[in-house]
Design an enzyme around this catalytic site. Sequence first.
Site, mmCIF file in Angstrom:
data_model
loop_
_atom_site.group_PDB
_atom_site.id
_atom_site.type_symbol
_atom_site.label_atom_id
_atom_site.label_comp_id
_atom_site.label_asym_id
_atom_site.label_seq_id
_atom_site.Cartn_x
_atom_site.Cartn_y
_atom_site.Cartn_z
ATOM 1 C CE1 TYR A 237 -2.763 3.083 0.849
ATOM 2 C CE2 TYR A 237 -2.180 3.243 2.992
ATOM 3 C CZ TYR A 237 -2.611 3.850 1.969
ATOM 4 O OH TYR A 237 -3.408 4.796 2.384
ATOM 5 C CE LYS A 241 -2.553 7.035 -1.897
ATOM 6 N NZ LYS A 241 -3.513 7.459 -2.377
#
Length: 492
Positions: A237, A241
């Site tokens: 994640y 990002k």
Amino acid sequence: MELGSIMQFLEGRTILVTGATGFLAKIFVEKILRVQPKVKKLYLLLRAKDSESATQRLRTEIIGKDLFKLLKENLGTKFDSFVSEKLTVVPGDISQEGLNLKESILEENICNQTDVIINLAATTKFDERYDVALGINTLGAKHVLSFAKKCVKLKVLVHVSTAYVCGERGGLILEDPHPFGVSLNGVHGLDICMEKKLVERKLKQLQAEGATEHDIEVAMKDLGMERANEYGWPNTYVFTKAMGEMLVEASKENMSVVILRPTIVTSTYREPFPGWVEGLRTIDSIIVAYGKGKLTSFMADLDAVFDVIPADMVVNAIIVAMMAHANQASDNHIIYHVGSSVRNPIKYRSLKDYNFRYFTEKPWINKDGKPVKVGKVTVFNNMANFRRYMFIRYVLPLKGLEMANSILCQYFKGISLDLNRKINTVMRLTDLYLPYLFFNGVFDDMNTQKLLLAAKQGGVEMNLFYFDPKIIDWDNYFMNIHIPGIFTYAFK
């Protein structure tokens, strides 16, 4: 930075919101509609095969939520017509170039009318499939930026990221950009195009080998974690990002672009009402596991600060930032940390105390209608002691039960399954959250404080668009707002 009345700024504006079914996006949409009904239009981009499917998702996954009950009460019978006038769903997919918009006329209208784009689309699973996370969190950011460049009236693009793109660094973490192509280990050579090709090659290889969908999913999850760890990030994640931010910074040119990095986002503090939350978010999984009696031991640095911020404060910061930087084209990096670790820190020791007090006073009622009695969690500060404890306390008894079951025709099967579930719950939560349970960084928010000061001095309606973490009383928030909110809304 020019600030004034946000109510005036929003009047007559057209805003495109990506990731419209997400937690923050819904709160953003509700807030705009409730406080400024004279907004012209909100285009809501969401994944759907056509307009009919998109409209169905709007009704079930957005306006059908409890979040909109205050707006419904205020508008009464006018609610449906108001929503139809103000909200237009846009079937699309940010992981595809051009956002994969289904209707050319709608695309033309968006490009000609949009004043502001809020990119909230993301997959937030720590161990998401690498192909999915790369498509949405990384390439999706680039695709939204490319689309923004076609919007002739656009004043600002707000890209919502996460403060944890910093990886596992400690100390004071500044509101600085990530150098393009540089890993957190300081190694040059993080090539996003090569990451995309790596994923494509791996998928082709798996398909050629006849791998099942399950096998492909597992392989993609493993690949994401491997690539993240190799370049210095703890999970897929935050890695994807961070790469998304790199692409935005590298491609924005002189467009007015704001990157907003919230920390751990929790339930609403005040609006539209306290405690609204959707699903179990980060620390909520730990709170629920403890309340249900499934978590009696864990790993954490009890003196570490964990940075949480209520969702409505994040949304308010987004709104103030978008007004502050509208038409402010600049080569400067505009990054805001929205969190609490510097201005109003809270430690894991306090969270442990809140959990014990809350569930002692208001125990969870299990399926049999009996209250679950909780005790104080045994907390370990290193993995070796934790694994030793888990082995002696749980794994050895489980082995004994399994042996007894084989002799006594599964007489203890129910107890064995329950113990196995508890072990799996603890280990899964430990693996996912370990980097954050020992995180020793705090997030500098000087830019955010300057924005807050400018808002207070510039005529912003701070009673409506509050985002100062210093106003939060954590004891009251967790005991009377957040934990009750989890069990009222996340389990509904």
